[in-house]
Structures are given as C-alpha cells and as structure tokens.
Design an enzyme around this catalytic site. Structure first.
Site, PDB file in Angstrom:
ATOM      1  CD  GLU A  63     -34.205  49.860  36.984  1.00 21.63           C
ATOM      2  OE1 GLU A  63     -34.862  49.781  38.032  1.00 21.63           O
ATOM      3  OE2 GLU A  63     -34.641  50.372  35.956  1.00 21.63           O
ATOM      4  CB  CYS A  98     -31.975  44.268  30.296  1.00 21.45           C
ATOM      5  SG  CYS A  98     -32.338  45.979  30.001  1.00 21.45           S
ATOM      6  CB  CYS A 128     -30.360  58.734  31.315  1.00 23.81           C
ATOM      7  SG  CYS A 128     -30.086  58.971  29.548  1.00 23.81           S
ATOM      8  CB  CYS A 157     -36.748  60.067  26.806  1.00 25.12           C
ATOM      9  SG  CYS A 157     -35.281  59.896  25.769  1.00 25.12           S
ATOM     10  CB  CYS A 166     -37.388  57.216  29.792  1.00 25.63           C
ATOM     11  SG  CYS A 166     -36.091  56.253  30.574  1.00 25.63           S
ATOM     12  CB  CYS A 178     -36.375  51.809  30.890  1.00 23.30           C
ATOM     13  SG  CYS A 178     -34.951  52.861  30.830  1.00 23.30           S
TER      14      CYS A 178
HETATM   15  N1  SAH Z   1     -30.660  55.092  26.564  1.00 24.84           N
HETATM   16  C1  SAH Z   1     -30.733  54.056  25.611  1.00 24.84           C
HETATM   17  C2  SAH Z   1     -30.815  52.673  26.230  1.00 24.84           C
HETATM   18  C3  SAH Z   1     -31.654  52.506  27.471  1.00 24.84           C
HETATM   19  S1  SAH Z   1     -33.393  52.710  27.276  1.00 24.84           S
HETATM   20  C4  SAH Z   1     -31.890  54.278  24.664  1.00 24.84           C
HETATM   21  O1  SAH Z   1     -32.694  55.159  24.911  1.00 24.84           O
HETATM   22  O2  SAH Z   1     -31.949  53.574  23.659  1.00 24.84           O
HETATM   23  C5  SAH Z   1     -33.886  51.203  26.467  1.00 24.84           C
HETATM   24  C6  SAH Z   1     -35.169  51.322  25.685  1.00 24.84           C
HETATM   25  O3  SAH Z   1     -36.309  51.472  26.553  1.00 24.84           O
HETATM   26  C7  SAH Z   1     -35.197  52.522  24.745  1.00 24.84           C
HETATM   27  O4  SAH Z   1     -35.672  52.161  23.467  1.00 24.84           O
HETATM   28  C8  SAH Z   1     -36.148  53.444  25.459  1.00 24.84           C
HETATM   29  O5  SAH Z   1     -36.668  54.403  24.610  1.00 24.84           O
HETATM   30  C9  SAH Z   1     -37.154  52.455  26.025  1.00 24.84           C
HETATM   31  N2  SAH Z   1     -38.046  52.992  27.051  1.00 24.84           N
HETATM   32  C10 SAH Z   1     -37.761  53.803  28.083  1.00 24.84           C
HETATM   33  N3  SAH Z   1     -38.879  54.079  28.800  1.00 24.84           N
HETATM   34  C11 SAH Z   1     -39.887  53.420  28.216  1.00 24.84           C
HETATM   35  C12 SAH Z   1     -41.289  53.302  28.466  1.00 24.84           C
HETATM   36  N4  SAH Z   1     -41.858  53.946  29.473  1.00 24.84           N
HETATM   37  N5  SAH Z   1     -42.013  52.538  27.632  1.00 24.84           N
HETATM   38  C13 SAH Z   1     -41.428  51.895  26.590  1.00 24.84           C
HETATM   39  N6  SAH Z   1     -40.125  51.956  26.308  1.00 24.84           N
HETATM   40  C14 SAH Z   1     -39.364  52.720  27.092  1.00 24.84           C
HETATM   41 FE1  SF4 Z   2     -31.993  57.991  28.659  1.00 19.84          FE
HETATM   42 FE2  SF4 Z   2     -34.321  56.790  29.116  1.00 19.84          FE
HETATM   43 FE3  SF4 Z   2     -34.036  58.365  26.984  1.00 19.84          FE
HETATM   44 FE4  SF4 Z   2     -32.759  55.988  27.060  1.00 19.84          FE
HETATM   45  S1  SF4 Z   2     -34.977  56.327  27.031  1.00 19.84           S
HETATM   46  S2  SF4 Z   2     -31.913  57.981  26.437  1.00 19.84           S
HETATM   47  S3  SF4 Z   2     -32.311  55.863  29.274  1.00 19.84           S
HETATM   48  S4  SF4 Z   2     -33.914  59.023  29.137  1.00 19.84           S
END
Ligand code: SAH
Ligand code: SF4
Length: 386
Positions: free
Chosen positions: A98, A134, A141, A145, A148, A373
C-alpha cells in the site's frame, strides 16, 4: 507468470548509468536515456507508445524488451475531506503493498480537473497544492512491532527500486494538472516522499538507496534531499552506513520508548540494537551529515505516556537539539495499544517543550480510509491468501 514478461528489463529499476548502458546494448545512442527519463518524470508517460519523439521501431523494441510498470492498482480510497488517499497495489508476483498520499495547501484535496472547473486553478493556487507520498519498502516487515499492522504480517520480501519509485510516480501521474506536464516545478503534486509505509527501509538498504537516487536525480523525480525522509525502527549499523554514503536524506527514528525494557517490547529490534547503540549511531549521523534526525513517538495510553518515559526521553535526546514528532497512535485492532487522546497528546508535547525539547504533533490522517501503517492491506488480506 509468462517467461517473456519475466525476462523484460524493468526500466524503473535502472540507474541513469544503467539506462544508458541498456540503450547502448540496443545499439541506440546513450542520449535516449535522457529522452526516456523526460517522458517518465516530466511528461508522466505510463507507456512507451506515448513517447512520440522516439522512432517507432525503437518504441516497438522497448515494448518487446522492457517494461515500465509492475504495479497493478487493486483499490484506491480517498478520505471524506479529499486530503488523504490510499492505494493498494498488486505486485508482479501477486503480493500486495500500500501507498498513501497526503495533500497540503489551498485547493488541496481537489482533483486537478475539479480544480480547473472550480476556477481556482490559477498559477498561485496550483503552486500551493503540494503533497507527500508515503511509500512502502518491503512486503510485510520482520521487526514485528506489536502495535503495527504491518509487523503482524511477518516479512515476505524486499521491494525493488522500481516498485518503490512507481508508488511515487503513480500519484504524480494521477494528480498532475491536465496535460500531465510537470516541467514547471511549482505545479508538481508530489513534493515529499517519506518511507513510512510498509516495511523497514534500512533492512532493504541497497534498493531503497537506489530508489532515493532516482527520486533525487534532477532528470528523474528531481526532489531535493530535504524532501526525502527515511523512517527507521533503529538499525544502528545501517544508520552509520547511510551517514557514510554519498546519498543524503532526512532521517526519522521511530523511538516510541526511551528505556530498553519498554523498547524491547514496543520495537523488538531493540533487543539486538539497544538504545545506547542507537544513540551512538544517531550522533554519528548528525556529525557526518549535519542533519538532525526526528524522533517519532506514537503515543499509546498507559503504554508510553508516563512521566517516567518522558523523563527518560528528555535524558536520552536532551543534548541533541533534536525534534520529536508525536503521532496520535492509529487505531489498531489490538486493545493493548489504545491511542492517546488529543488532550494527552497535547499535554505530552507541552511537557516536552517545557523541558526544552521541540515537539510537533502528527495528526492521524485518513482514519476513515484505514490510512495507518499496514491497515488497508491487513483488511484486504483477511479475504485473500496474499
Ligand atoms: N519501519 C519503519 C518505517 C515504516 S513505519 C519504522 O518503523 O520507522 C512508519 C511509522 O509508523 C513508524 O514510526 C511506526 O512506528 C509508525 N506506526 C506503525 N503503526 C502505528 C500505529 N498503529 N500507530 C501509530 N504509529 C504507527
Ligand atoms: Fe516494521 Fe511496523 Fe515496526 Fe516499522 S513500525 S519496523 S513497519 S513492524
């Protein structure tokens, strides 16, 4: 997948030097590379057939030997206010990714044709319409996390440079003013590219850097290095590599926690790259590039909004003169990560500023179209095996 298609040269994967070599291999002069880039990035051509100043036999040769596109649009959603868009694409091998677009400025959110019709399409208005794409850098990934949606899907594969670039080109083609020409920089709908979609960009280092080079190349997308941001969960070795590299970008570090015990849980890569190592890499990045990373903090109620975390954050980055971006956590399907409310976000920002740390609030945009995300893909995948 047909073998002929598989053997085709993916034009968007090639560097400028690679493109020139490609034309030489077709017994064509190297300047064809400049013509082709002009068509792709200035005139928004989506096929070789449109490239009318290339000789017809060459266009036919290109149609046979090369490909300009690998993304197939599955679905495009637009938020009610028209400011946020989200596209779901199918890749050549069937996986999906996406991409989001966020528009800013007066007249933003109106499609160029609607903008013309509204009578507001004078040079000034168009000049103010700008937007950020974006992009995703991986399918899934591996960092996982827990808050996420992408992390929940696990890791499938890296995206190629072309698959990354085409996400930005898609919005440039879709949203360019009638006629599609982007010669005049002020009328460009894509002013920023952020690697904040699916995936960890620094875990796909070479392809991401190749994509950045073409996004930055004046005859390519032509964005300045200040208009390209890589967001990372904190791969210290790659942050140092980026600092040593010739390529320049803005860096965002997804901190979310300022103590190792909490960060081990929220951003599991912290178990192998603890905060001390990450901060050394950030300092090295600042020293080598003169650029300060932004620290991202998605605020979840009862998880990382405590005075103790705030204190730890102040201690961690206090001396860096850096900036914190507070993200009002997106709604995820997990009740373990309740997004902080507007009031809490504001209080956290004010508390940081009272300690001398500059902070901004990044609004959760496009909640009505699942623009967080990985969310759109998660929903799609619930009814599909890929
Ligand atoms: N993997 C990289 C880039 C993609 S994620 C990273 O983690 O930085 C982009 C941003 O979205 C990151 O700061 C991530 O922590 C945030 N993100 C992911 N899921 C989220 C959520 N449910 N609420 C808020 N931010 C989120
Ligand atoms: Fe991966 Fe999502 Fe963590 Fe970014 S926030 S490193 S996309 S798992």
């Amino acid at each position: 997948m047909g073998s002929v298609k598989a053997d085709r040269i993916q034009i968007l994967d090639l560097s400028y030097a690679g493109l020139k070599e490609f034309f030489v291999s077709l017994a064509e002069p190297a300047f064809r590379a400049d013509q082709l880039l002009g068509w792709i990035y200035r005139k928004n051509a989506a096929s070789f057939s449109e490239m009318t100043d290339l000789p017809l036999p060459l266009r036919e040769k290109l149609n046979f030997a090369a490909s300009l596109s690998t993304l197939a649009l599955i679905e495009e959603r637009v938020s009610r206010d028209g400011l946020t868009r989200k596209a779901l694409f199918r890749l050549g091998d069937g996986y999906s990714i996406e991409t989001a677009y966020m528009a800013y400025g007066r007249g933003a959110g109106l499609h160029p044709e609607l903008l013309e019709a509204s009578g507001k399409a004078d040079e000034t208005t168009s000049a103010r319409v700008r937007g950020t794409v974006c992009v995703s850098s991986q399918v899934g990934c591996a960092i996982k996390c827990p808050f996420c949606a992408t992390g929940q899907q696990g890791f499938t594969r890296n995206l190629t440079p072309g698959e990354i670039i085409e996400q930005a080109l898609y919005y440039q083609r879709l949203l360019s003013p009638a006629g599609g020409k982007t010669d005049n920089g002020t009328r460009r709908p894509v002013n920023n590219v952020v690697f904040m979609g699916m995936g960890e960009p620094l875990a796909n280092y070479d392809n991401v850097v190749s994509a950045v080079e073409m996004l930055n190349f004046p005859r390519g997308m032509g964005l300045s290095t200040r208009q390209i941001t890589i967001s990372t969960s904190g791969l210290a070795r790659e942050i140092r590599r980026l600092a040593d590299d010739a390529v320049r970008v803005e860096l965002a570090v997804s901190l979310h926690a300022a103590t190792d015990d909490l960060r081990d849980f929220l951003v599991p890569v912290n178990r192998t790259v603890p905060l001390a190592d990450l901060m050394i890499a950030c300092r090295y990045f600042i020293m080598k590039t003169g650029r300060r990373p932004t620290f991202e903090w998605a605020l979840f109620r009862g998880v990382n909004d405590s005075p103790a975390q705030l204190e730890a954050l102040v201690n961690l980055i206090g001396g860096l003169n850096a900036h914190v971006n507070i993200i009002a956590g997106n709604k995820t399907s997990s009740k373990d990560f309740p997004p902080a409310g507007e009031k809490q976000v504001k209080a956290f920002k004010e508390a940081l500023e009272s300690r001398g740390i500059f902070a901004t609030i990044r609004g959760a945009r496009g909640q009505d179209i699942d623009a967080g995300c990985g969310q759109l893909r998660s929903r799609f995948c619930a009814s599909s095996d890929r």
